[in-house]
Scaffold this active site. Structure first.
Site, PDB file in Angstrom:
ATOM      1  N   ASP A   1       0.834  -1.199   0.000  1.00 56.80           N
ATOM      2  CA  ASP A   1       0.000   0.000   0.000  1.00 56.80           C
ATOM      3  C   ASP A   1       0.876   1.259   0.000  1.00 56.80           C
ATOM      4  OD1 ASP A   1      -2.510   1.152   0.025  1.00 56.80           O
ATOM      5  OD2 ASP A   1      -3.205  -0.101   1.689  1.00 56.80           O
TER       6      ASP A   1
ATOM      7  N   ASP B   1     -10.416   2.776  -3.300  1.00 55.71           N
ATOM      8  CA  ASP B   1     -11.099   1.546  -2.879  1.00 55.71           C
ATOM      9  C   ASP B   1     -12.495   1.419  -3.491  1.00 55.71           C
ATOM     10  OD1 ASP B   1      -8.815   1.338  -1.463  1.00 55.71           O
ATOM     11  OD2 ASP B   1      -9.755   1.218   0.513  1.00 55.71           O
TER      12      ASP B   1
HETATM   13  C1  GLA Z   1      -6.038   0.844   1.330  1.00 55.58           C
HETATM   14  C2  GLA Z   1      -6.176  -0.171   0.208  1.00 55.58           C
HETATM   15  C3  GLA Z   1      -7.225  -1.199   0.583  1.00 55.58           C
HETATM   16  C4  GLA Z   1      -6.840  -1.885   1.884  1.00 55.58           C
HETATM   17  C5  GLA Z   1      -6.621  -0.851   2.973  1.00 55.58           C
HETATM   18  C6  GLA Z   1      -6.013  -1.449   4.214  1.00 55.58           C
HETATM   19  O1  GLA Z   1      -7.188   1.607   1.478  1.00 55.58           O
HETATM   20  O2  GLA Z   1      -6.521   0.475  -0.990  1.00 55.58           O
HETATM   21  O3  GLA Z   1      -7.383  -2.150  -0.450  1.00 55.58           O
HETATM   22  O4  GLA Z   1      -5.678  -2.653   1.682  1.00 55.58           O
HETATM   23  O5  GLA Z   1      -5.747   0.177   2.546  1.00 55.58           O
HETATM   24  O6  GLA Z   1      -5.843  -0.500   5.212  1.00 55.58           O
END
Ligand code: GLA
Length: 539
Positions: free
Chosen positions: A156, A212
């Site tokens: 990430d 997301d």
């Molecule tokens: C980000 C990523 C998600 C997930 C979260 C975890 O938002 O895009 O897919 O992995 O972090 O905290």
């Protein structure tokens, strides 16, 4: 007179994995813990998910990864090594990937390129502070891959962004360290939430192209839109990641959680789930299930294990479909499957709109001359032979067809399918973009092309059944007098623009039999708009 057969009238719905060519791997299939549990995971949740993958036939359908996301972090020991969360993983971590492996599946883990994870910020998980790879790259690689035995890592960017790191340098460095430390090849997913740049193929087997995903139809459409013109950057075992699939929430245990977060704008109908899955298959996204598998409805399982759709995602060529027609609100996408250039094609009809749409797709648009033999992969039945595919799709729906026929001689290559060496969505400089453009072919163009060699458009797979001299017409807009530079296999041709507006600029060029590389642009001058190129035999 052209014979027009209707493949299928309004009958549409109201109602295994092969290895890639060149050893390139198909998109990852599996399950990820994040959407259902966020940071509240545990060893029993993960191992239960692994059991469910077997019990519900998901592994058999190709879903062979169980990926732990954010939330497993405990603390770093006195030497700096990560220790998993003592309550969530009371027996340590090693036995979890071991268990997953014992079931014949692979295990994935999660980290951040910087100091802190996203969960430490958005989910207020204090254990994610200092848990990222920053300054612990070697130790974490030793622990995650060699001690614990994970096969894959999603990396990430919350911490990386907070530290103001250079995204390319940072991920390249991490790749190098993992390669030198891990005792086996490790897959990486670059989670930078936008297409990061062409360097990313050297780091990741996949990379996120968006923020997301949310469990509602507008979010599905948003993911598709973000990926519509990125097909040139997928291939060779590297894929644009449209995020986890938000299927399986209908009536599931997770509903309450999601409803709290999204209120009435929550959940997909089963038709929408099918459309979602169909598009992820067409666009060769990784297929990661995100729901609690204990409660996944059988209807959802049936959708996501349809072997004919899975086969399109896992096709040996590993290509991402691109837009070949865009009228009104509907899109038609296509990609070669099974055999490049001369084999069948997967054709996808996508209706993001709120009402039924009729698609009329002539054989030439798909790249075929004359009759096409069509199979409906969603319904798994043959539709017969026709010269025009005519089909009505309900609102919020998509359909995949397998189409066979004889390829045409006239070739159109859209600008939005072309590869641009320095294309990125991370840097916000005024450089080449793919944009919708009413009136252009497929309603889309590339803008700000050239001005530097790395900004020219490049079609790397222009296939000719016969070598020889061809007429090439570049449809573009630039100030009269601007030179358009066309290269075919490195040989340069220049023609000046003569009129304002979107107009053809014509060339004659030699092509060889087989695959040719064609570029359009001008390294010195920026071409404001390029729509497409047409290549026509002069014989
Ligand atoms: C980000 C990523 C998600 C997930 C979260 C975890 O938002 O895009 O897919 O992995 O972090 O905290």
């Amino acid at each position: 007179m052209k014979k027009m057969l209707i493949c299928l009238a309004a009958a549409v719905l109201f109602s295994a994995c092969s290895n890639n060519r060149d050893g390139a791997r198909p998109p990852m299939m599996g399950w990820n813990s994040w959407n259902a549990y966020m940071v509240d995971i545990s060893d029993s949740i993960i191992m239960n998910a692994a059991d469910m993958m077997i019990a519900k036939g998901l592994k058999e359908a190709g879903y062979d990864h169980v990926n732990i996301d954010d939330g497993y972090f405990g603390y770093r020991d006195s030497l700096g090594y990560m220790v998993p969360h003592p309550v969530r993983f009371p027996n340590g971590m090693k036995h979890v990937p071991e268990y997953i492996h014992s079931l014949g599946m692979k295990a994935g883990i999660y980290s951040d390129a910087g100091h802190n994870t996203c969960g430490s910020n958005y989910n207020k998980d204090p254990h994610g502070l200092g848990a990222g790879l920053w300054q612990h790259e070697i130790q974490d690689a030793e622990r995650y891959f060699n001690d614990w035995g994970f096969d894959f890592i999603k990396i990430d960017w919350c911490g990386g962004s907070k530290l103001g790191l250079d995204v390319e340098q940072r991920y390249m460095r991490i790749r190098e360290i993992i390669d030198s430390v891990a005792n086996k090849p490790i897959d990486i997913n670059v989670c930078r939430w936008r297409y990061p740049g062409t360097w990313v193929s050297k780091v990741g087997s996949s990379w996120r192209v968006s923020g997301d995903i949310r469990p509602n139809w507008p979010s599905i459409c948003d993911m598709i839109n973000k990926n519509l013109y990125l097909s040139a950057y997928a291939g060779g075992g590297h894929y644009n990641d449209m995020d986890m699939m938000v299927v399986g929430y209908n009536g599931g245990k997770d509903s309450a959680f999601w409803e709290d977060s999204y209120g009435s704008n929550f959940g997909l109908t089963f038709d929408e789930e099918e459309a979602h899955f169909t598009m992820w298959c067409a666009m060769s996204s990784p297929l990661l299930i995100g729901c609690d598998l204990t409660y996944i409805p059988q209807e959802t399982i049936d959708i996501i294990t349809n072997p004919e759709l899975v086969a399109i995602n896992q096709d040996r060529l590993g290509l991402q479909a691109h837009v070949i027609q865009h009228d009104g609100e509907g899109y038609v996408l296509a990609k070669d499957i099974e055999k490049r250039h001369t084999g069948p094609r997967a054709v996808t009809l996508y209706n993001p709109s709120d009402s039924a749409l009729t698609f009329t797709i002539p054989a030439e648009a798909v790249g075929f001359a004359g009759g096409m033999t069509v199979r409906d992969l969603n319904e798994r039945r043959d539709l017969g032979t026709c010269e025009v595919i005519e089909m009505t799709l309900p609102a919020h729906y998509a359909k995949l067809l397998r189409v066979e026929g004889k390829r045409t001689d006239i070739q159109v290559y859209e600008a939005e399918w072309a590869y641009v060496q320095d294309f990125t969505r991370v840097r916000q400089k005024e450089i080449t973009k793919y944009e919708t453009y009413p009136g252009a072919s497929c309603n889309a163009v590339a803008t700000s092309v050239g001005g530097r060699a790395e900004g020219n458009l490049q079609w790397r797979d222009v296939y000719m059944g016969k070598g020889g001299r061809y007429a090439v017409s570049v449809l573009c807009a630039a100030a009269p007098g601007t030179e358009i530079v066309l290269t075919v296999n490195g040989k340069e041709h220049r023609t000046a623009v003569t009129a304002e507006g979107l107009n053809p600029v014509n060339f004659m060029a030699d092509f060889k039999r087989g695959v040719n590389v064609v570029t359009v642009g001008n390294p010195e001058v920026m071409i404001p708009v390029v729509d497409c190129i047409r290549i026509i035999s002069t014989k």
